[in-house]
Design an enzyme around this catalytic site. Structure first.
Site, PDB file in Angstrom:
ATOM      1  N   GLY A 141       0.775  -1.244   0.066  1.00  0.00           N
ATOM      2  CA  GLY A 141      -0.186   0.013   0.030  1.00  0.00           C
ATOM      3  C   GLY A 141       0.862   1.260  -0.137  1.00  0.00           C
ATOM      4  O   GLY A 141       1.923   1.239  -0.591  1.00  0.00           O
ATOM      5  N   VAL A 143       2.349   2.936   2.691  1.00  0.00           N
ATOM      6  CA  VAL A 143       3.654   2.885   3.334  1.00  0.00           C
ATOM      7  C   VAL A 143       4.774   2.240   2.698  1.00  0.00           C
ATOM      8  O   VAL A 143       5.925   2.382   2.463  1.00  0.00           O
ATOM      9  CB  VAL A 143       3.236   2.776   5.034  1.00  0.00           C
ATOM     10  CG1 VAL A 143       4.746   2.800   5.626  1.00  0.00           C
ATOM     11  CG2 VAL A 143       2.631   3.724   5.247  1.00  0.00           C
ATOM     12  N   GLY A 144       4.107   0.981   2.375  1.00  0.00           N
ATOM     13  CA  GLY A 144       4.990  -0.284   1.991  1.00  0.00           C
ATOM     14  C   GLY A 144       5.666   0.101   0.758  1.00  0.00           C
ATOM     15  O   GLY A 144       6.778  -0.241   0.224  1.00  0.00           O
ATOM     16  N   ASP A 164       1.926  -8.649  -1.152  1.00  0.00           N
ATOM     17  CA  ASP A 164       0.654  -8.239  -0.635  1.00  0.00           C
ATOM     18  C   ASP A 164      -0.485  -9.098  -1.180  1.00  0.00           C
ATOM     19  O   ASP A 164      -0.145  -9.808  -2.078  1.00  0.00           O
ATOM     20  CB  ASP A 164       0.232  -6.664  -1.507  1.00  0.00           C
ATOM     21  CG  ASP A 164      -0.812  -6.106  -0.690  1.00  0.00           C
ATOM     22  OD1 ASP A 164      -0.609  -5.058  -0.165  1.00  0.00           O
ATOM     23  OD2 ASP A 164      -1.838  -6.283  -0.880  1.00  0.00           O
ATOM     24  N   ARG A 213      -6.077   4.562   9.256  1.00  0.00           N
ATOM     25  CA  ARG A 213      -6.861   5.293   9.880  1.00  0.00           C
ATOM     26  C   ARG A 213      -7.742   6.085   8.737  1.00  0.00           C
ATOM     27  O   ARG A 213      -7.138   6.602   7.818  1.00  0.00           O
ATOM     28  CB  ARG A 213      -6.429   6.346  10.769  1.00  0.00           C
ATOM     29  CG  ARG A 213      -5.917   5.538  12.322  1.00  0.00           C
ATOM     30  CD  ARG A 213      -5.746   6.821  13.186  1.00  0.00           C
ATOM     31  NE  ARG A 213      -4.480   7.531  13.070  1.00  0.00           N
ATOM     32  CZ  ARG A 213      -4.237   8.536  13.804  1.00  0.00           C
ATOM     33  NH1 ARG A 213      -5.164   8.936  14.726  1.00  0.00           N
ATOM     34  NH2 ARG A 213      -3.296   9.131  13.498  1.00  0.00           N
ATOM     35  N   ARG A 219      -5.797   5.472  16.516  1.00  0.00           N
ATOM     36  CA  ARG A 219      -4.874   4.166  15.968  1.00  0.00           C
ATOM     37  C   ARG A 219      -5.548   2.787  16.877  1.00  0.00           C
ATOM     38  O   ARG A 219      -5.490   1.790  16.250  1.00  0.00           O
ATOM     39  CB  ARG A 219      -3.603   4.571  16.520  1.00  0.00           C
ATOM     40  CG  ARG A 219      -3.016   5.725  15.474  1.00  0.00           C
ATOM     41  CD  ARG A 219      -1.453   5.725  15.949  1.00  0.00           C
ATOM     42  NE  ARG A 219      -0.738   6.562  15.087  1.00  0.00           N
ATOM     43  CZ  ARG A 219      -0.686   7.875  15.536  1.00  0.00           C
ATOM     44  NH1 ARG A 219      -0.881   8.415  16.711  1.00  0.00           N
ATOM     45  NH2 ARG A 219      -0.023   8.907  14.939  1.00  0.00           N
ATOM     46  N   ASN A 226      -6.321  -4.838  12.424  1.00  0.00           N
ATOM     47  CA  ASN A 226      -4.927  -5.365  12.123  1.00  0.00           C
ATOM     48  C   ASN A 226      -4.217  -6.666  12.914  1.00  0.00           C
ATOM     49  O   ASN A 226      -3.211  -7.069  12.348  1.00  0.00           O
ATOM     50  CB  ASN A 226      -4.211  -4.025  12.439  1.00  0.00           C
ATOM     51  CG  ASN A 226      -4.502  -3.016  11.195  1.00  0.00           C
ATOM     52  OD1 ASN A 226      -4.982  -3.212  10.427  1.00  0.00           O
ATOM     53  ND2 ASN A 226      -4.169  -1.668  11.612  1.00  0.00           N
ATOM     54  N   VAL A 249       5.380  -1.528  11.271  1.00  0.00           N
ATOM     55  CA  VAL A 249       4.934  -0.177  11.100  1.00  0.00           C
ATOM     56  C   VAL A 249       3.163  -0.178  11.089  1.00  0.00           C
ATOM     57  O   VAL A 249       2.687   0.853  11.733  1.00  0.00           O
ATOM     58  CB  VAL A 249       5.018   0.146   9.480  1.00  0.00           C
ATOM     59  CG1 VAL A 249       4.706   1.569   9.379  1.00  0.00           C
ATOM     60  CG2 VAL A 249       6.677   0.204   9.101  1.00  0.00           C
ATOM     61  N   HIS A 306       3.613   5.971  20.385  1.00  0.00           N
ATOM     62  CA  HIS A 306       3.200   6.747  18.925  1.00  0.00           C
ATOM     63  C   HIS A 306       1.886   7.403  19.406  1.00  0.00           C
ATOM     64  O   HIS A 306       0.970   6.789  18.645  1.00  0.00           O
ATOM     65  CB  HIS A 306       3.443   5.740  17.927  1.00  0.00           C
ATOM     66  CG  HIS A 306       3.149   6.069  16.704  1.00  0.00           C
ATOM     67  ND1 HIS A 306       3.543   7.475  16.113  1.00  0.00           N
ATOM     68  CD2 HIS A 306       2.403   5.796  15.560  1.00  0.00           C
ATOM     69  CE1 HIS A 306       3.384   7.403  14.759  1.00  0.00           C
ATOM     70  NE2 HIS A 306       2.431   6.532  14.527  1.00  0.00           N
TER      71      HIS A 306
HETATM   72  P1  NAD Z   1      -2.830   1.033   2.793  1.00  0.00           P
HETATM   73  O1  NAD Z   1      -4.212   0.623   2.925  1.00  0.00           O
HETATM   74  O2  NAD Z   1      -2.396   2.007   2.013  1.00  0.00           O
HETATM   75  O3  NAD Z   1      -1.829  -0.402   2.562  1.00  0.00           O
HETATM   76  C1  NAD Z   1      -1.881  -1.478   3.367  1.00  0.00           C
HETATM   77  C2  NAD Z   1      -1.715  -2.937   2.543  1.00  0.00           C
HETATM   78  O4  NAD Z   1      -1.806  -3.944   3.037  1.00  0.00           O
HETATM   79  C3  NAD Z   1      -2.798  -3.107   1.508  1.00  0.00           C
HETATM   80  O5  NAD Z   1      -2.270  -2.809   0.163  1.00  0.00           O
HETATM   81  C4  NAD Z   1      -3.370  -4.247   1.576  1.00  0.00           C
HETATM   82  O6  NAD Z   1      -3.811  -5.119   0.516  1.00  0.00           O
HETATM   83  C5  NAD Z   1      -2.200  -4.937   2.358  1.00  0.00           C
HETATM   84  N1  NAD Z   1      -2.568  -6.172   3.369  1.00  0.00           N
HETATM   85  C6  NAD Z   1      -3.683  -6.215   3.986  1.00  0.00           C
HETATM   86  N2  NAD Z   1      -3.613  -7.587   4.554  1.00  0.00           N
HETATM   87  C7  NAD Z   1      -2.510  -8.086   4.242  1.00  0.00           C
HETATM   88  C8  NAD Z   1      -2.000  -9.377   4.288  1.00  0.00           C
HETATM   89  N3  NAD Z   1      -2.504 -10.340   5.027  1.00  0.00           N
HETATM   90  N4  NAD Z   1      -0.585  -9.700   3.629  1.00  0.00           N
HETATM   91  C9  NAD Z   1      -0.245  -8.754   2.903  1.00  0.00           C
HETATM   92  N5  NAD Z   1      -0.593  -7.447   2.591  1.00  0.00           N
HETATM   93  C10 NAD Z   1      -1.764  -7.211   3.350  1.00  0.00           C
HETATM   94  O7  NAD Z   1      -2.137   1.507   4.340  1.00  0.00           O
HETATM   95  P2  NAD Z   1      -0.973   2.157   4.447  1.00  0.00           P
HETATM   96  O8  NAD Z   1      -1.098   3.684   4.476  1.00  0.00           O
HETATM   97  O9  NAD Z   1       0.224   1.845   3.764  1.00  0.00           O
HETATM   98  O10 NAD Z   1      -0.542   2.092   6.060  1.00  0.00           O
HETATM   99  C11 NAD Z   1      -0.199   0.661   6.306  1.00  0.00           C
HETATM  100  C12 NAD Z   1      -0.293   0.544   8.102  1.00  0.00           C
HETATM  101  O11 NAD Z   1       0.672   1.417   8.356  1.00  0.00           O
HETATM  102  C13 NAD Z   1      -1.547   0.989   8.706  1.00  0.00           C
HETATM  103  O12 NAD Z   1      -1.880   0.344   9.701  1.00  0.00           O
HETATM  104  C14 NAD Z   1      -1.294   2.431   9.098  1.00  0.00           C
HETATM  105  O13 NAD Z   1      -1.912   2.840  10.403  1.00  0.00           O
HETATM  106  C15 NAD Z   1       0.218   2.164   9.544  1.00  0.00           C
HETATM  107  N6  NAD Z   1       1.054   3.300   9.641  1.00  0.00           N
HETATM  108  C16 NAD Z   1       1.944   3.392  10.933  1.00  0.00           C
HETATM  109  C17 NAD Z   1       2.846   4.385  10.838  1.00  0.00           C
HETATM  110  C18 NAD Z   1       3.898   4.769  12.032  1.00  0.00           C
HETATM  111  O14 NAD Z   1       4.329   5.667  12.284  1.00  0.00           O
HETATM  112  N7  NAD Z   1       3.977   3.431  12.650  1.00  0.00           N
HETATM  113  C19 NAD Z   1       2.775   5.748  10.033  1.00  0.00           C
HETATM  114  C20 NAD Z   1       1.774   5.594   8.854  1.00  0.00           C
HETATM  115  C21 NAD Z   1       0.856   4.434   8.826  1.00  0.00           C
END
Ligand code: NAD
Length: 438
Positions: A141, A143-144, A164, A213, A219, A226, A249, A306
């Site tokens: 997604g 972040v990844g 993914d 979110r 969160r 999650n 993350v 966080h």
């Molecule tokens: P996003 O929805 O854009 O991406 C998440 C991805 O995870 C999606 O592509 C989805 O298909 C994939 N996914 C779901 N289940 C899966 C599985 N079983 N196996 C593999 N892939 C799977 O979300 P994002 O914006 O990339 O955020 C991802 C996470 O990071 C969220 O939980 C968000 O809250 C968190 N986040 C944390 C921080 C931090 O500081 N720690 C900062 C930003 C976001």
């Protein structure tokens, strides 16, 4: 050999860059700043793992992948350095054209579009990993994707494997990112798939899979959804990459990091939560807006949680080497700290469809790069203390040094009594929250 910034900074003359050597982007920048010549030679450096400083990149010892990675044929030099006296040597014989099998091509082009072999990215087995560590990113997604881009651009890794659950998503993102290789000047192969088996033998895993979110959510609202994603993925990491280090993350950060450790069965030193690096960067960015110094001249640590219990000890915060308390008045510093704490929600309310991702992805990549490069920098990560700051049996953001195999050291800062009390309160709240997830 990986030539990092430390090698440049300790150089007493020109540095010879042999075929197959990798100069990190930071090292290139430092060389330009310090006037150190990076001199391309046609001779290979004696040992790919030779380190001239204790902090130079070393592959993690524990990982089996370093023992099994083939070192591929030399790649054409990417740098445009001036030739040294050795340029008069006869040119080396060109390597034979590479044969890329159809399985390799299909793993990268899952839709089956015909691709001429010489135009194909290299699959890991045929790559020039050359002893460089490999990293997987779970979740393609927002972040990844950014984390993958930054990891590939660092030049530190032999492969970035993006995975993914949505079929085609990781393959598409990987291919798109790879198309930028010439522009961003990297040659790290990026693969994309929906196969957890692609975790096999990687040294580092960045776990970003999960829900993000939406406006109005905390969160903590993400916990149940999650946990159902992170738990099974952590078990898969343990199965396919038992020596790896996991950087979590997914939110809620401390809870998901705790869950990932429990379900992987890894020691706490090999499961790290990414939040403090991001929150510290946000603090530095906001200080930079005041004009007293640049963001990268700020040294500070966002500790605690966080979330609401974030603690940024101002006794430890400096800008251009001077205490921030001398550069900014107390009201301004309070406003900056409060806005840092709420930055995630601020971005969610602006984006409306998801949460922040550029700086979060970059922060996760920074942690993995610090491990791969053996960087001595202190960064804030969610870890399990063993008595430091009077804390144990919890998971909380603390200043740490990382090493190739994860957490190397929790650094003890000289906090004042109010800061220490705030940190302990945060750790106490987190202890209760993480116990609720298992
Ligand atoms: P996003 O929805 O854009 O991406 C998440 C991805 O995870 C999606 O592509 C989805 O298909 C994939 N996914 C779901 N289940 C899966 C599985 N079983 N196996 C593999 N892939 C799977 O979300 P994002 O914006 O990339 O955020 C991802 C996470 O990071 C969220 O939980 C968000 O809250 C968190 N986040 C944390 C921080 C931090 O500081 N720690 C900062 C930003 C976001």
């Amino acid at each position: 050999m990986i030539i990092g910034a430390e090698r440049v900074e300790t150089a007493t003359g020109p540095i010879d860059v042999g075929p197959g050597d990798v100069v990190t982007p930071l090292a290139r920048d430092r060389a330009a700043q310090l006037g150190v010549e990076l001199r391309r030679t046609l001779q290979k450096n004696p040992s790919p793992h030779r380190a001239s400083s204790p902090h130079q990149a070393q592959p993690p010892q524990a990982s089996p992948s370093h023992q099994t990675q083939p070192s591929g044929p030399s790649q054409p030099p990417r740098e445009t350095f001036s030739y040294s006296a050795q340029k008069t040597q006869p040119p080396q014989q060109s390597p034979a054209p590479r044969t890329v099998d159809s399985a390799t091509l299909n793993s990268l082009y899952r839709r089956g579009a015909p691709v001429a072999a010489p135009l194909s990215p290299l699959a890991p087995a045929a790559s020039n990993a050359g002893g460089r560590p490999r990293v997987a990113v779970l979740g393609a997604g927002h972040v990844g994707s950014i984390a993958t881009q930054r990891l590939a651009e660092s030049g530190l890794f032999g492969q970035v494997a993006l995975i993914d659950v949505v079929d085609g998503l990781a393959a598409g993102v990987a291919l798109d990112l790879w198309h930028g290789a010439a522009l961003a000047r990297f040659d790290t192969p990026i693969t994309g798939s929906a196969e957890l088996a692609d975790l096999t033998g990687v040294d580092y895993v960045v776990l970003t899979a999960g829900k993000a979110r939406k406006p109005g959510m905390t969160r903590t609202d993400l916990t149940q959804a999650n946990a159902e994603i992170v738990g099974p993925l952590a078990e898969a990491v343990a199965r396919y990459a038992p020596s790896s280090v996991i950087v979590v993350v997914t939110n809620p950060l401390e809870e998901m990091t705790h869950l990932a450790q429990q379900r992987s069965g890894f020691p706490a030193t090999r499961v790290l939560g990414m939040a403090g690096v991001l929150d510290t960067a946000r603090f530095a960015a906001l200080v930079g807006l005041t004009g007293v110094c640049r963001p990268d001249e700020v040294v500070a640590y966002a500790l605690g949680s966080h979330g609401p219990e974030m603690v940024i000890p101002l006794t430890q915060a400096t800008g251009r080497g001077r205490p921030l308390t001398e550069l900014l008045d107390a009201d301004t510093l309070t406003a900056i700290t409060d806005r840092t704490r709420d930055s995630g929600a601020e971005i969610v309310s602006l984006l409306k469809t998801g949460s922040a991702y550029f700086a979060p992805g970059q922060s996760a990549a920074r942690m993995v790069a610090a491990m791969a490069a053996g960087s001595p920098e202190i960064m804030a990560c969610a870890v399990v203390p063993e008595g430091q700051y009077g804390l144990r049996d919890t998971r909380v953001g603390l200043p740490v040094r990382l090493g190739p195999a994860g957490l190397a050291e929790i650094v003890t800062l000289d906090l004042d009594p109010a800061e220490l009390a705030a940190l302990r309160a945060a750790a106490g709240n987190l202890r209760q929250r993480i116990q609720q997830v298992g």
